[in-house]
Structures are given as C-alpha cells and as structure tokens.
Design an enzyme around this catalytic site. Sequence first.
Site, PDB file in Angstrom:
ATOM      1  N   ASP A 153       4.517  -7.701  -4.889  1.00 22.94           N
ATOM      2  CA  ASP A 153       3.292  -7.355  -5.195  1.00 22.94           C
ATOM      3  C   ASP A 153       3.030  -7.629  -6.758  1.00 22.94           C
ATOM      4  O   ASP A 153       3.837  -7.131  -7.692  1.00 22.94           O
ATOM      5  CB  ASP A 153       3.021  -5.833  -4.892  1.00 22.94           C
ATOM      6  CG  ASP A 153       1.705  -5.467  -5.166  1.00 22.94           C
ATOM      7  OD1 ASP A 153       0.843  -6.197  -5.583  1.00 22.94           O
ATOM      8  OD2 ASP A 153       1.101  -4.307  -4.741  1.00 22.94           O
TER       9      ASP A 153
ATOM     10  N   HIS B  75       0.128  -7.359  -8.234  1.00 22.06           N
ATOM     11  CA  HIS B  75      -1.223  -6.402  -8.531  1.00 22.06           C
ATOM     12  C   HIS B  75      -2.317  -7.184  -9.502  1.00 22.06           C
ATOM     13  O   HIS B  75      -3.007  -6.541 -10.081  1.00 22.06           O
ATOM     14  CB  HIS B  75      -0.705  -5.165  -9.613  1.00 22.06           C
ATOM     15  CG  HIS B  75       0.204  -4.259  -8.974  1.00 22.06           C
ATOM     16  ND1 HIS B  75      -0.217  -3.345  -8.046  1.00 22.06           N
ATOM     17  CD2 HIS B  75       1.666  -4.397  -8.815  1.00 22.06           C
ATOM     18  CE1 HIS B  75       0.862  -2.601  -7.663  1.00 22.06           C
ATOM     19  NE2 HIS B  75       2.099  -3.230  -8.214  1.00 22.06           N
TER      20      HIS B  75
ATOM     21  N   GLU C 235       1.962 -10.875  -3.001  1.00 22.23           N
ATOM     22  CA  GLU C 235       0.764 -10.100  -2.932  1.00 22.23           C
ATOM     23  C   GLU C 235      -0.137 -10.142  -4.087  1.00 22.23           C
ATOM     24  O   GLU C 235       0.391  -9.769  -5.185  1.00 22.23           O
ATOM     25  CB  GLU C 235       1.068  -8.812  -2.525  1.00 22.23           C
ATOM     26  CG  GLU C 235      -0.148  -7.808  -2.214  1.00 22.23           C
ATOM     27  CD  GLU C 235       0.175  -6.422  -1.852  1.00 22.23           C
ATOM     28  OE1 GLU C 235      -0.525  -5.489  -2.127  1.00 22.23           O
ATOM     29  OE2 GLU C 235       1.249  -6.191  -1.019  1.00 22.23           O
TER      30      GLU C 235
ATOM     31  N   GLU D   1      -6.557  -6.245  -0.649  1.00 24.71           N
ATOM     32  CA  GLU D   1      -6.905  -4.764  -0.775  1.00 24.71           C
ATOM     33  C   GLU D   1      -8.087  -4.639  -1.723  1.00 24.71           C
ATOM     34  O   GLU D   1      -8.630  -3.472  -1.436  1.00 24.71           O
ATOM     35  CB  GLU D   1      -5.555  -3.968  -1.450  1.00 24.71           C
ATOM     36  CG  GLU D   1      -5.680  -4.529  -2.780  1.00 24.71           C
ATOM     37  CD  GLU D   1      -4.301  -4.028  -3.579  1.00 24.71           C
ATOM     38  OE1 GLU D   1      -4.503  -3.182  -4.406  1.00 24.71           O
ATOM     39  OE2 GLU D   1      -3.236  -4.306  -3.287  1.00 24.71           O
TER      40      GLU D   1
ATOM     41  N   HIS E 297      -3.277  -2.489   3.735  1.00 24.54           N
ATOM     42  CA  HIS E 297      -2.834  -1.981   2.327  1.00 24.54           C
ATOM     43  C   HIS E 297      -3.151  -0.382   2.553  1.00 24.54           C
ATOM     44  O   HIS E 297      -4.085  -0.167   3.090  1.00 24.54           O
ATOM     45  CB  HIS E 297      -3.977  -2.307   1.263  1.00 24.54           C
ATOM     46  CG  HIS E 297      -3.947  -1.766  -0.035  1.00 24.54           C
ATOM     47  ND1 HIS E 297      -4.528  -0.797  -0.701  1.00 24.54           N
ATOM     48  CD2 HIS E 297      -2.832  -2.272  -1.110  1.00 24.54           C
ATOM     49  CE1 HIS E 297      -4.308  -0.647  -1.765  1.00 24.54           C
ATOM     50  NE2 HIS E 297      -3.010  -1.208  -2.133  1.00 24.54           N
TER      51      HIS E 297
END
Length: 373
Positions: free
Chosen positions: A184, A186, A210, A236, A286
């Site tokens: 991830d 972010h 991700e 997400e 998510h």
Amino acid sequence: MKITRITTQLIPPRWSLVRIETDEGLVGYGEPTLEGHAATACAWIEETAPLLIGEDPTRIEHLWQILYRGGFYRGGPLQVSAISGLEQALWDLTGKAWGRPAYQLLGGACRDKIRVYCHAGGATPEAAAEAARRAKEAGYDCLKTGAANGPQRLIELPATVDADVARIGAMRDAVGRDFDIAIDCHARFTPAMALRFCDAVADLSPMFVEEPIMPENIDALARLTAKARVPIATGERLVTKYEFRDLLERCDIAVVQPDLSHAGGLAECRKIAVLAEAWYAGLAPHCPLGPVALAACLHVDAASPNFLVQEHIADALTAPWVKNPPRVENGYVALPEGPGLGLEIDEDVLADLPPHNWLTPQWRLNDGAVADW
C-alpha cells in the site's frame, strides 16, 4: 414496516454508527464513517433523515435514489459516505425482516468462506520479516504492508525506495512464494516515483501495488498502469459506480477497492464489482474501519464471483459492543449466518462509550511544505 427514527453516534477510535428504527421494533445498523470527518457525515444524516421517516426500509434501491438524487448536488465522499451507512442499515433491517443474511438477498454465496489479509510491517528489514513470519504462523496466506511510510518529496531520494525494497524483500524471503504480499503506497507517490517504485518491487511479485498515485487524475493513472510491471489496485477514495466506470474504462486496473462505507453501500459496491468483472478485475474491498463496515464487506464478498481478498483491522474483531464479531481462522472468515448484516449489537456498552474527535494526521516535509498522509 415503516422507519420511525434515525440516530447517529461517534464511536472510538474513529468510527461512527447510524441506527434506523422501525415501527415493528427492528433496528438496523450501518457505519457511515468518513475518517477525519465523522461528525460531518453524521450531521448530513441528521439533516437528511426526514426524507426517510415513514418509508418502507426494504425499498433499498428506491431510498438510495432519494438520498443520492434528491438533494440536487450529487456525489463526493461526504454525501456518499453518509448514504453508505444508511444503506448498510437498510440491508440490516431488510435481512432481519425477512430472516436472511444480506448476501442471500444479493444473489447468494459464490464461495464457502472469505479470504482475508492482515497488516504487517516494521521499521527495519529484520522487524518486517519477523512480522511476516508471525502472520504466516497465524494461518494467513496474505498480508499487506506499507510503502512510502513518511512524507514524500515529488522526487524522492534513491535511499527511500531502497529502504522500502529491502523491507519488503525481507518479508518475501521470510514467507516464501506460496504467500501473497500486497503493498500500500497510500497515493503518496507522484507518477514518476510510482513507476520507479513499481519497477523496483516487480521481482518480489507483489499481489498488487495499492494506490501508487492519487486517482483524481485518471489520465496519469492510465499511463502508469500501461507501464507498470505489477498489478495495480485502487478505489478506496472513489465513490459510486460512475467514478469506477471511468477508472475501468481508461486504466488497466487489476483490482478495484471500493470502501463500503464510502462508495455507496452494499448494492452500489455489488454493482461496482459487476463492472470490474466485465474488465476481468478482482474485488478487494477497502476496510480499515469498524465491525459493521467489515460485516457489510463480507456480504458483498460472498456474493461476488470476482472477489479476491478482504481487508480488516484487529479492532474490528474485538469491539466490545459487538457480541458476535467475525472470527478469522487460518486466514478465512466464515460466511455470515445471522439475518441482515449478522451482528448482535450491545446497546448497553455503546451507551457508555465517549465520542471521539479523530482528525487526519498532518505531515510536513523538511522545508515545512505540506505532505500527504
């Protein structure tokens, strides 16, 4: 059955809950959590609640249309997160009224159990490897770890990417190749840095990378997915089928990640899963949120043939106000058995909980400029 009352509550650590009460005594629960703006989402619900009073809660799609289209302005994470929580509560009520788990009303189960992953990481390669080994010993065959774990410059130092690769490489060595590792980012990278990072981790065979960049510039994401040598996952921060349609039409996305507390609720995320299926993309909802949001996810997971894996956090499995939280056994959760979302809520415990005021952490670069958290 008619809706008689709608209330909200902020619940530590950063969650929110909506209750929909009916004239037959049934209560439905949903989680309209919008991290850092939970009170604002609850205010939207309280302002909009009169539209639902007196309505039949089993007319879920009709009520969703009222909430989404009835206020003239459409979309955005605030409105759709509030709608998501209300919609979850409507499914909870409908399942309770009809004596069926929600997934049975979504088309029935496509699988016998639901694969989940845990989160693991560490500040050093050694610590990250040990965390990965513990995850495997606990029965998981998949974990997610973070990259870009700190304020990121537009073009980062080579050592920053090197450190991430060293940690993730140590995790791969610790668990072997019969184990999935998702990464991830972010959305903290620029497109140039995201491509550099994806190239650097490609030989580690991540299940997916991700949110390598923000999804707000679809063209930039399309160029990245065309060049990256790893599967890309995102979603997400997107809401409704409309935004996911644009994503899937223009980007080579391997995995969509709608959040059932942000993207529109169970039915809307089931529609998103169907869109993804047409592009041969997987579904990995998510869910770094609470037990109600996780329960909602499990029902969509059960009913979606292109489901891949489900996120969860430990707090969602141990919330004291849920009498029967989901249980993870050998990396899987059993199909929900109870009617509606399947959770038994302890209102006495909820009544004693203080509200929270969680705000999004604020990061700064060395020169004081704003950085993405």
